[in-house]
Design a protein around this motif. Structure first.
Motif, PDB file in Angstrom:
ATOM      1  N   ARG A 193     155.079  52.036  22.295  1.00  0.00           N
ATOM      2  CA  ARG A 193     153.747  51.451  22.476  1.00  0.00           C
ATOM      3  C   ARG A 193     152.770  52.424  23.157  1.00  0.00           C
ATOM      4  N   ASN A 194     153.293  53.273  24.077  1.00  0.00           N
ATOM      5  CA  ASN A 194     152.411  54.163  24.829  1.00  0.00           C
ATOM      6  C   ASN A 194     152.107  55.490  24.137  1.00  0.00           C
TER       7      ASN A 194
ATOM      8  N   CYS B 265     148.745  57.784  18.955  1.00  0.00           N
ATOM      9  CA  CYS B 265     148.688  56.381  19.359  1.00  0.00           C
ATOM     10  C   CYS B 265     149.901  55.632  18.795  1.00  0.00           C
ATOM     11  N   GLY B 266     150.660  54.983  19.695  1.00  0.00           N
ATOM     12  CA  GLY B 266     151.819  54.201  19.246  1.00  0.00           C
ATOM     13  C   GLY B 266     151.563  52.711  19.352  1.00  0.00           C
ATOM     14  N   ASP B 267     150.360  52.363  19.820  1.00  0.00           N
ATOM     15  CA  ASP B 267     150.012  50.948  20.004  1.00  0.00           C
ATOM     16  C   ASP B 267     149.446  50.410  18.694  1.00  0.00           C
TER      17      ASP B 267
ATOM     18  N   LEU C 172     143.977  49.508  15.926  1.00  0.00           N
ATOM     19  CA  LEU C 172     143.999  49.866  14.506  1.00  0.00           C
ATOM     20  C   LEU C 172     143.340  51.225  14.240  1.00  0.00           C
ATOM     21  N   ASP C 173     142.297  51.555  15.018  1.00  0.00           N
ATOM     22  CA  ASP C 173     141.665  52.870  14.828  1.00  0.00           C
ATOM     23  C   ASP C 173     142.625  53.985  15.242  1.00  0.00           C
ATOM     24  N   GLY C 174     143.276  53.764  16.377  1.00  0.00           N
ATOM     25  CA  GLY C 174     144.235  54.758  16.866  1.00  0.00           C
ATOM     26  C   GLY C 174     145.390  54.910  15.881  1.00  0.00           C
TER      27      GLY C 174
ATOM     28  N   ARG D   9     144.269  56.928  12.902  1.00  0.00           N
ATOM     29  CA  ARG D   9     144.158  58.360  13.243  1.00  0.00           C
ATOM     30  C   ARG D   9     145.541  59.013  13.303  1.00  0.00           C
ATOM     31  N   THR D  10     146.486  58.300  13.888  1.00  0.00           N
ATOM     32  CA  THR D  10     147.843  58.856  14.032  1.00  0.00           C
ATOM     33  C   THR D  10     148.483  59.078  12.664  1.00  0.00           C
ATOM     34  N   ILE D  11     148.320  58.113  11.773  1.00  0.00           N
ATOM     35  CA  ILE D  11     148.922  58.266  10.435  1.00  0.00           C
ATOM     36  C   ILE D  11     148.253  59.430   9.695  1.00  0.00           C
TER      37      ILE D  11
END
Ligand code: NDP
Length: 310
Positions: free
Chosen positions: A42-43, A49-51, A55-57, A60-62
């Protein structure tokens, strides 16, 4: 004559979300041989971003990782609490997987996702097939169903595994709770009208890795599957099995009598389905597997727990 260079296959990147959950924890081990696993809790870590409620984070992570395989073990799993937090449950169980599917469709690659027997209404006494009509009885089940449907509708390559009654060696689970109570109390009431199959997180993780390996060579294997150990039991018989195991091993128990009771005796915010049997023959056929009896995994988990405690 010039020597042919062997083709160097790039190591696929696998993004694992929910790495600290029961299934996520086991996936860290089982996915490792398949590629370069980036595992997020989650952190998050390293600016990723693992949370999955962000949804924006998440998007971006993907984008940043652009994984060949995205394995989502994160979810809103607090079944009773979901009744009073339907929006958060929907964000995690519906909107986040929908976003994952949309991104995986755009870039290619496979999305692995987990769902539940709670998508069914629990009627009847025959095992549910993948094509059986759904009818969730609670918010958790409804949000999980919406998540599945969004993934299926996205057209991305996916493996959705509907599983049931998950336990792991790590953390708390029904069997460990029963064992603790049986050491403290002489009598216990346990529900006997919900029927399902306890399924180990370890088994789910191993089958996931096996299925992903096969999907890499056989993309047509993508789809929705039921994944549970074989056999069936009620919570009451499950508890009895745990007590018998403890007695055979000479563990000191205070318990004298266990009474089977109907679900109605334990009112909880979320109604549970009574028939949670999952027909897993499609999974066994497609991936050439034989799922073990539920007692095997439960016994191994109890032995490990007992070893750690002594
Ligand atoms: P767990 O509850 O053990 O794990 C869920 C994980 O999701 C936890 O690690 C939790 O993080 C994480 N999580 C919660 N909120 C967020 C968030 N906002 N962002 C990122 N991560 C978050 O569940 P299981 O491993 O048992 O379940 C795995 C899958 O199997 C789920 O999809 C579940 O719906 C499904 N399933 C589970 C069943 C069961 O009996 N448990 C039965 C049937 C299906 P944290 O550790 O920080 O809380």
């Amino acid at each position: 004559m010039a020597r042919m260079q062997p083709a160097i296959k790039e190591t696929p990147t696998i993004l694992l979300l929910g790495k600290n959950g029961q299934v996520g924890w086991e996936l860290q081990r089982s996915l490792a041989p398949l590629g370069n696993v980036i595992a997020l809790g989650r952190n998050g870590k390293d600016g990723l971003c693992g949370d999955i409620s962000d949804l924006d984070g998440l998007r971006r992570t993907i984008e940043q990782i652009n994984p060949a395989m995205l394995v989502n073990a994160a979810a809103y799993t607090a079944v009773d609490k979901a009744q009073s937090e339907p929006q958060l449950a929907a964000t995690l169980n519906h909107h986040a997987p929908a976003l994952m599917a949309e991104r995986m469709k755009a870039h290619g690659g496979c999305l692995v996702h987990y769902s539940t027997d709670y998508v069914f209404d629990g009627s009847g006494d025959t095992p549910w097939q993948e094509t059986s009509p759904t009818g969730p009885l609670n918010v958790y089940g409804a949000t999980k169903l919406a998540g599945e449907q969004a993934i299926q509708a996205s057209g991305c390559a996916h493996l959705i595994f509907r599983t049931s009654w998950v336990y792991a060696s790590r953390g708390n689970n029904f069997a460990k709770t029963m064992l603790r109570l049986a050491k403290e109390r002489e009598t216990l009431n346990v529900i006997n009208d919900q029927i399902g199959t306890p399924t180990g997180a370890e088994l789910i993780a191993d089958v996931t890795a096996h299925a992903l390996r096969q999907w890499q060579h056989q993309p047509a294997a993508a789809g929705t599957y039921h994944l549970a150990a074989s056999g069936e039991t009620s919570w009451y018989d499950y508890a009895r099995y745990v007590f018998d195991w403890a007695k055979r091993g000479g563990l000191p128990l205070a318990i004298q009598s266990v009474t089977p009771v109907p679900s109605e005796d334990y009112p909880v915010p979320a109604i549970r389905p009574k028939n949670s049997r999952l027909d897993c023959r499609k999974l066994e056929r497609t991936f050439n597997l034989q799922l073990p009896d539920w007692k095997q995994g439960v016994e191994r988990m109890l032995q490990e727990t007992n070893k750690e405690a002594s």
